[in-house]
Design an enzyme around this catalytic site. Structure first.
Site, PDB file in Angstrom:
ATOM      1  N   HIS A  37     -32.994  48.576  93.768  1.00 47.14           N
ATOM      2  CA  HIS A  37     -33.391  49.030  92.440  1.00 47.14           C
ATOM      3  C   HIS A  37     -34.184  48.005  91.634  1.00 47.14           C
ATOM      4  O   HIS A  37     -34.564  48.268  90.495  1.00 47.14           O
ATOM      5  CB  HIS A  37     -32.141  49.457  91.644  1.00 47.14           C
ATOM      6  CG  HIS A  37     -31.315  50.453  92.381  1.00 47.14           C
ATOM      7  ND1 HIS A  37     -30.275  50.068  93.206  1.00 47.14           N
ATOM      8  CD2 HIS A  37     -31.408  51.797  92.488  1.00 47.14           C
ATOM      9  CE1 HIS A  37     -29.743  51.149  93.747  1.00 47.14           C
ATOM     10  NE2 HIS A  37     -30.411  52.202  93.343  1.00 47.14           N
TER      11      HIS A  37
ATOM     12  N   GLY B 215     -29.807  49.823  76.812  1.00 46.78           N
ATOM     13  CA  GLY B 215     -29.696  50.978  77.695  1.00 46.78           C
ATOM     14  C   GLY B 215     -31.062  51.546  78.046  1.00 46.78           C
ATOM     15  O   GLY B 215     -31.338  51.904  79.189  1.00 46.78           O
TER      16      GLY B 215
ATOM     17  N   ARG C  95     -36.801  50.228  75.280  1.00 48.47           N
ATOM     18  CA  ARG C  95     -36.297  49.192  74.374  1.00 48.47           C
ATOM     19  C   ARG C  95     -36.551  47.811  74.973  1.00 48.47           C
ATOM     20  O   ARG C  95     -36.908  46.862  74.279  1.00 48.47           O
ATOM     21  CB  ARG C  95     -34.787  49.356  74.179  1.00 48.47           C
ATOM     22  CG  ARG C  95     -34.370  50.039  72.919  1.00 48.47           C
ATOM     23  CD  ARG C  95     -34.431  49.082  71.771  1.00 48.47           C
ATOM     24  NE  ARG C  95     -34.873  49.775  70.568  1.00 48.47           N
ATOM     25  CZ  ARG C  95     -34.073  50.396  69.718  1.00 48.47           C
ATOM     26  NH1 ARG C  95     -32.783  50.404  69.901  1.00 48.47           N
ATOM     27  NH2 ARG C  95     -34.566  50.988  68.650  1.00 48.47           N
TER      28      ARG C  95
ATOM     29  N   ARG D  74     -38.023  53.131  89.325  1.00 46.63           N
ATOM     30  CA  ARG D  74     -37.375  54.205  88.544  1.00 46.63           C
ATOM     31  C   ARG D  74     -37.613  54.084  87.036  1.00 46.63           C
ATOM     32  O   ARG D  74     -36.798  54.547  86.222  1.00 46.63           O
ATOM     33  CB  ARG D  74     -35.861  54.236  88.804  1.00 46.63           C
ATOM     34  CG  ARG D  74     -35.519  54.738  90.185  1.00 46.63           C
ATOM     35  CD  ARG D  74     -34.042  54.711  90.432  1.00 46.63           C
ATOM     36  NE  ARG D  74     -33.773  55.094  91.802  1.00 46.63           N
ATOM     37  CZ  ARG D  74     -33.257  56.269  92.177  1.00 46.63           C
ATOM     38  NH1 ARG D  74     -32.902  57.155  91.287  1.00 46.63           N
ATOM     39  NH2 ARG D  74     -33.065  56.533  93.441  1.00 46.63           N
TER      40      ARG D  74
ATOM     41  N   ARG E  97     -25.242  42.805  76.912  1.00 51.60           N
ATOM     42  CA  ARG E  97     -25.663  44.180  76.629  1.00 51.60           C
ATOM     43  C   ARG E  97     -25.959  44.305  75.141  1.00 51.60           C
ATOM     44  O   ARG E  97     -25.195  43.813  74.297  1.00 51.60           O
ATOM     45  CB  ARG E  97     -24.547  45.151  77.045  1.00 51.60           C
ATOM     46  CG  ARG E  97     -24.708  46.530  76.501  1.00 51.60           C
ATOM     47  CD  ARG E  97     -23.826  47.562  77.161  1.00 51.60           C
ATOM     48  NE  ARG E  97     -23.473  48.628  76.239  1.00 51.60           N
ATOM     49  CZ  ARG E  97     -24.307  49.546  75.763  1.00 51.60           C
ATOM     50  NH1 ARG E  97     -25.576  49.533  76.106  1.00 51.60           N
ATOM     51  NH2 ARG E  97     -23.898  50.475  74.914  1.00 51.60           N
ATOM     52  N   VAL E  98     -27.090  44.913  74.809  1.00 47.13           N
ATOM     53  CA  VAL E  98     -27.448  45.171  73.403  1.00 47.13           C
ATOM     54  C   VAL E  98     -27.611  46.683  73.268  1.00 47.13           C
ATOM     55  O   VAL E  98     -28.544  47.257  73.820  1.00 47.13           O
ATOM     56  CB  VAL E  98     -28.736  44.405  72.970  1.00 47.13           C
ATOM     57  CG1 VAL E  98     -28.452  42.935  72.790  1.00 47.13           C
ATOM     58  CG2 VAL E  98     -29.893  44.566  73.951  1.00 47.13           C
ATOM     59  N   GLY E  99     -26.683  47.323  72.592  1.00 46.85           N
ATOM     60  CA  GLY E  99     -26.699  48.779  72.586  1.00 46.85           C
ATOM     61  C   GLY E  99     -26.298  49.376  71.257  1.00 46.85           C
ATOM     62  O   GLY E  99     -26.265  48.702  70.229  1.00 46.85           O
ATOM     63  N   SER E 100     -25.981  50.659  71.319  1.00 49.79           N
ATOM     64  CA  SER E 100     -25.493  51.339  70.117  1.00 49.79           C
ATOM     65  C   SER E 100     -24.125  51.936  70.416  1.00 49.79           C
ATOM     66  O   SER E 100     -23.731  52.053  71.579  1.00 49.79           O
ATOM     67  CB  SER E 100     -26.472  52.426  69.676  1.00 49.79           C
ATOM     68  OG  SER E 100     -26.564  53.407  70.685  1.00 49.79           O
TER      69      SER E 100
ATOM     70  N   GLU F 296     -18.887  53.416  73.345  1.00 45.77           N
ATOM     71  CA  GLU F 296     -20.174  53.381  74.023  1.00 45.77           C
ATOM     72  C   GLU F 296     -19.911  53.781  75.463  1.00 45.77           C
ATOM     73  O   GLU F 296     -18.870  54.354  75.748  1.00 45.77           O
ATOM     74  CB  GLU F 296     -20.862  52.016  73.852  1.00 45.77           C
ATOM     75  CG  GLU F 296     -20.021  50.813  74.172  1.00 45.77           C
ATOM     76  CD  GLU F 296     -20.003  50.438  75.639  1.00 45.77           C
ATOM     77  OE1 GLU F 296     -19.026  50.838  76.327  1.00 45.77           O
ATOM     78  OE2 GLU F 296     -20.884  49.727  76.108  1.00 45.77           O
ATOM     79  N   MET F 297     -20.839  53.506  76.391  1.00 48.01           N
ATOM     80  CA  MET F 297     -20.660  54.098  77.715  1.00 48.01           C
ATOM     81  C   MET F 297     -20.908  53.137  78.885  1.00 48.01           C
ATOM     82  O   MET F 297     -21.063  53.580  80.017  1.00 48.01           O
ATOM     83  CB  MET F 297     -21.577  55.324  77.854  1.00 48.01           C
ATOM     84  CG  MET F 297     -21.365  56.337  76.734  1.00 48.01           C
ATOM     85  SD  MET F 297     -22.327  57.837  76.905  1.00 48.01           S
ATOM     86  CE  MET F 297     -21.384  58.672  78.171  1.00 48.01           C
ATOM     87  N   GLU F 298     -20.948  51.838  78.641  1.00 45.17           N
ATOM     88  CA  GLU F 298     -21.357  50.915  79.704  1.00 45.17           C
ATOM     89  C   GLU F 298     -20.505  49.663  79.906  1.00 45.17           C
ATOM     90  O   GLU F 298     -20.404  49.151  81.032  1.00 45.17           O
ATOM     91  CB  GLU F 298     -22.809  50.431  79.451  1.00 45.17           C
ATOM     92  CG  GLU F 298     -23.879  51.481  79.631  1.00 45.17           C
ATOM     93  CD  GLU F 298     -24.062  52.389  78.430  1.00 45.17           C
ATOM     94  OE1 GLU F 298     -23.585  52.007  77.338  1.00 45.17           O
ATOM     95  OE2 GLU F 298     -24.637  53.480  78.560  1.00 45.17           O
TER      96      GLU F 298
ATOM     97  N   SER G 271     -24.484  53.553  65.452  1.00 39.14           N
ATOM     98  CA  SER G 271     -25.541  54.553  65.258  1.00 39.14           C
ATOM     99  C   SER G 271     -24.987  55.872  64.731  1.00 39.14           C
ATOM    100  O   SER G 271     -25.734  56.713  64.237  1.00 39.14           O
ATOM    101  CB  SER G 271     -26.287  54.799  66.563  1.00 39.14           C
ATOM    102  OG  SER G 271     -25.407  55.324  67.531  1.00 39.14           O
ATOM    103  N   ASP G 272     -23.677  56.072  64.886  1.00 42.39           N
ATOM    104  CA  ASP G 272     -23.052  57.300  64.383  1.00 42.39           C
ATOM    105  C   ASP G 272     -21.561  57.040  64.213  1.00 42.39           C
ATOM    106  O   ASP G 272     -21.048  56.054  64.730  1.00 42.39           O
ATOM    107  CB  ASP G 272     -23.287  58.477  65.343  1.00 42.39           C
ATOM    108  CG  ASP G 272     -22.828  58.169  66.760  1.00 42.39           C
ATOM    109  OD1 ASP G 272     -23.574  57.473  67.483  1.00 42.39           O
ATOM    110  OD2 ASP G 272     -21.731  58.601  67.135  1.00 42.39           O
TER     111      ASP G 272
ATOM    112  N   ARG H 156     -32.578  53.101  62.315  1.00 43.96           N
ATOM    113  CA  ARG H 156     -31.931  52.332  63.380  1.00 43.96           C
ATOM    114  C   ARG H 156     -32.675  51.031  63.669  1.00 43.96           C
ATOM    115  O   ARG H 156     -32.092  50.054  64.089  1.00 43.96           O
ATOM    116  CB  ARG H 156     -31.886  53.174  64.655  1.00 43.96           C
ATOM    117  CG  ARG H 156     -30.490  53.544  65.049  1.00 43.96           C
ATOM    118  CD  ARG H 156     -30.511  54.469  66.232  1.00 43.96           C
ATOM    119  NE  ARG H 156     -30.260  55.839  65.821  1.00 43.96           N
ATOM    120  CZ  ARG H 156     -30.710  56.908  66.454  1.00 43.96           C
ATOM    121  NH1 ARG H 156     -31.448  56.797  67.530  1.00 43.96           N
ATOM    122  NH2 ARG H 156     -30.414  58.102  66.006  1.00 43.96           N
TER     123      ARG H 156
HETATM  124  N1  ADE Z   1     -23.397  55.463  71.763  1.00 42.88           N
HETATM  125  C1  ADE Z   1     -23.776  55.674  70.500  1.00 42.88           C
HETATM  126  N2  ADE Z   1     -23.047  56.647  69.941  1.00 42.88           N
HETATM  127  C2  ADE Z   1     -22.179  57.067  70.897  1.00 42.88           C
HETATM  128  C3  ADE Z   1     -21.182  58.041  70.940  1.00 42.88           C
HETATM  129  N3  ADE Z   1     -20.922  58.787  69.893  1.00 42.88           N
HETATM  130  N4  ADE Z   1     -20.498  58.210  72.098  1.00 42.88           N
HETATM  131  C4  ADE Z   1     -20.782  57.461  73.166  1.00 42.88           C
HETATM  132  N5  ADE Z   1     -21.712  56.519  73.184  1.00 42.88           N
HETATM  133  C5  ADE Z   1     -22.408  56.312  72.058  1.00 42.88           C
END
Ligand code: ADE
Length: 238
Positions: free
Chosen positions: A6, A23, A27, A46, A90-93, A183-185, A207-208, A221
């Site tokens: 990859h 992610g 970005r 990819r 990791r830099v995410g939301s 988050e998811m990672e 972010s939410d 954002r």
């Molecule tokens: N990343 C940003 N907002 C999220 C959410 N509500 N659930 C999972 N991952 C997120």
């Protein structure tokens, strides 16, 4: 062993020892173009763009991780195991679980809780909680203090599910597991770091909010993203 399936890099040293991972691969492109000097692209397999450049004279790489634990699991494993990468930030939301967290807050994960089987399946690591690197987190805290940017810290939930039918399910994870945001990672990233003897951290902007049901717009954002990037880059070169 290289190139890997990859990441199309054929020589060691092309990827810096510290990699920032948003992610979204676009970005990563934005960070390379707007923050790094002399950035050179090293991956486009990819569409998962990766770049190496310098920040304040020190070499840093940035590469997309994709969304979810399977995706970051693949990329972070290849970076750690085959390209001599030592640190991944990791830099995410994230979505807030704790009602006191506000949109745009910047959060540093102390550990990730997950119902995922990633760590067990990958390396026989039992348990549902994995810590971030203390050493790397210390640098990020120091960077944030130096920049005067407030950092919230706490345990986060790494979830496999973004759209959950039960909108109240997060309350149990918040109240029983002590997770302040989702988050998811990170759980997969922290698992790989632990299994391979490397360092990983995760810095997030809110972010939410699942607690207040507020969400940011993409324009808004950008500003909180800038704060998070300043902390991540400064922490990366300390
Ligand atoms: N990343 C940003 N907002 C999220 C959410 N509500 N659930 C999972 N991952 C997120």
């Amino acid at each position: 062993m290289i190139p890997t399936p990859h990441i199309e890099v054929k020589e060691q040293g092309v990827i810096a020892s510290t990699v920032l991972m948003p992610g979204d691969p676009l970005r990563a492109k934005f960070i390379a173009e707007n923050y790094l000097e002399d950035a050179v692209q090293f991956n486009q397999v990819r569409g998962m763009y990766g770049y190496t450049g310098t920040w304040k004279g020190k070499r840093v790489s940035v590469m997309g991780s994709g969304m979810g634990m399977p995706s970051i699991g693949i990329y972070s494993y290849e970076l750690f195991a085959f390209y001599q990468v030592e640190n991944i930030i990791r830099v995410g939301s994230c979505g807030a679980y704790a009602p006191e967290l506000k949109l745009y807050d910047v959060l540093l994960a102390t550990e990730a809780w997950s119902e995922s089987t990633y760590a067990k399946v990958q390396g026989g690591v039992e348990g549902q909680v994995l810590p971030a690197s203390e050493a790397l987190n210390k640098k990020l805290v120091q960077a944030a203090e130096g920049l005067g940017i407030p950092l919230r810290t706490g345990r986060i939930h790494s979830s496999d599910v973004f759209y959950r039918q039960d909108h109240e399910a997060f309350k149990d994870i918040r109240d029983k597991e002590g997770c302040i945001a989702v988050e998811m990672e990170s759980f997969a990233l922290f698992a790989n770091a632990r299994i391979l003897g490397k360092k990983a951290s995760c810095i997030l902007t809110v972010s939410d909010s699942l607690a207040t049901r507020e969400a940011t717009t993409s324009g808004e954002r950008q500003r909180s993203f800038t704060k998070m990037m300043d902390v991540a880059l400064q922490g990366a070169v300390l």
